[in-house]
Design an enzyme around this catalytic site. Sequence first.
Site, PDB file in Angstrom:
ATOM      1  N   GLY A  11      -5.635  20.383  98.311  1.00 26.46           N
ATOM      2  CA  GLY A  11      -5.877  18.850  97.864  1.00 26.46           C
ATOM      3  C   GLY A  11      -7.007  18.107  98.382  1.00 26.46           C
ATOM      4  N   GLU A  65      -3.775  29.882 102.310  1.00 24.56           N
ATOM      5  CA  GLU A  65      -4.194  28.661 101.918  1.00 24.56           C
ATOM      6  C   GLU A  65      -4.884  27.792 103.314  1.00 24.56           C
ATOM      7  OE1 GLU A  65      -2.170  27.160  98.198  1.00 24.56           O
ATOM      8  OE2 GLU A  65      -0.884  26.946  99.844  1.00 24.56           O
ATOM      9  N   HIS A  67       4.860  26.956 102.348  1.00 20.47           N
ATOM     10  CA  HIS A  67       3.715  26.368 102.015  1.00 20.47           C
ATOM     11  C   HIS A  67       3.477  25.149 103.036  1.00 20.47           C
ATOM     12  CE1 HIS A  67       1.310  23.238  99.885  1.00 20.47           C
ATOM     13  NE2 HIS A  67       1.099  24.249  99.193  1.00 20.47           N
ATOM     14  N   SER A 108      -7.418  23.717  96.312  1.00 22.94           N
ATOM     15  CA  SER A 108      -8.522  23.099  95.783  1.00 22.94           C
ATOM     16  C   SER A 108      -9.300  23.970  94.630  1.00 22.94           C
ATOM     17  CB  SER A 108      -9.460  22.497  96.539  1.00 22.94           C
ATOM     18  OG  SER A 108      -8.861  21.269  97.439  1.00 22.94           O
ATOM     19  N   ASN A 163       1.563  25.834  90.896  1.00 17.30           N
ATOM     20  CA  ASN A 163       2.380  25.064  91.838  1.00 17.30           C
ATOM     21  C   ASN A 163       2.250  23.520  91.476  1.00 17.30           C
ATOM     22  OD1 ASN A 163       3.787  24.012  94.104  1.00 17.30           O
ATOM     23  ND2 ASN A 163       2.451  24.296  95.702  1.00 17.30           N
ATOM     24  N   TRP A 164       3.353  23.150  90.745  1.00 23.55           N
ATOM     25  CA  TRP A 164       3.580  21.873  90.296  1.00 23.55           C
ATOM     26  C   TRP A 164       3.962  20.735  91.355  1.00 23.55           C
ATOM     27  CZ3 TRP A 164       4.854  20.705  84.641  1.00 23.55           C
ATOM     28  CH2 TRP A 164       4.001  21.250  83.702  1.00 23.55           C
ATOM     29  N   LYS A 165       4.347  21.369  92.427  1.00 24.91           N
ATOM     30  CA  LYS A 165       4.809  20.330  93.684  1.00 24.91           C
ATOM     31  C   LYS A 165       5.804  19.252  93.013  1.00 24.91           C
ATOM     32  CE  LYS A 165       0.657  21.330  95.807  1.00 24.91           C
ATOM     33  NZ  LYS A 165      -0.525  20.941  96.946  1.00 24.91           N
ATOM     34  N   GLY A 214      -2.848  24.162  92.588  1.00 27.03           N
ATOM     35  CA  GLY A 214      -1.956  22.876  92.680  1.00 27.03           C
ATOM     36  C   GLY A 214      -2.411  22.093  91.757  1.00 27.03           C
TER      37      GLY A 214
END
Length: 250
Positions: free
Chosen positions: A174, A168, A99, A211, A11-13, A232
């Site tokens: 993160g 998640e 998300h 994470s 997931n490159w956001k 991520g």
Amino acid sequence: MTNNNMYFIANWKMFGNLKSINSIKNVINLSTKLKYRKAKIIYCPPYTLLDQFVKKTIKTKIDIGAQDCHTHQNYGAFTGSINAKMIKNAGSKFIIIGHSENRNTGDTNKIINLKIKSSLNEKLKIIFCIGETLKEKRNKKTNQVINKQIKKGLKDIKKIDNIIFAYEPVWSIGTGIIPELDDLRNQVKKIKFFIKKTYKVKNPLVLYGGSVNPKNILSLREISLINGFLIGVASQNSKKFIDIIKKTIN
Ligand code: PGA
């Protein structure tokens, strides 16, 4: 560790540009190796890079997904929005929905339900994110919250074959913090039990996200109930992403 397929979803956001696509070359190479056949690698870049990612991975085993979509099924006057039809048309096979970063900015369970329905209509495979906040966890509301997210998010949906669940915990995304392994094992077990019971399916796929990195993957991979990972920040670095895949499959 397991004979089943393992999902590795990047997931490159809101990161990445035309140059950064070149960095996935090594991941493509890895995906061609017999040993890593079990790894189902899916890149979810921002919308602006979908087309380039699709082109770059054509004729490879890597699939492409989007990170969200508008609720509206058809084209319409929604400035700045992209719907599932457009995502499918751009060559995506997958889509992340629910998300927590989007729940945080207004996506209710009802909105998520509409997004899932419109994506299923386009025959996209859904990566459906669920998870509790730290406050909900502290108030021992985790199961209640997750079960509600699942039920409301999948309201009126009978067939869930094209849905992959991604657990998640919001407090894990993160932050560098992952759940205690026993807690995570139990939580995934509970989620699977709930899905099996509610939707009468045998083997729902449940991934873990939050994470995940090349270090903690050594512990996370021990939880055999987990069918893969939604990654991520570490997925934006091909070296780290490859490291995670290698350590899981080895
Ligand atoms: P992270 O993100 O790996 O950077 O914690 C995971 C996600 O948001 O899906």
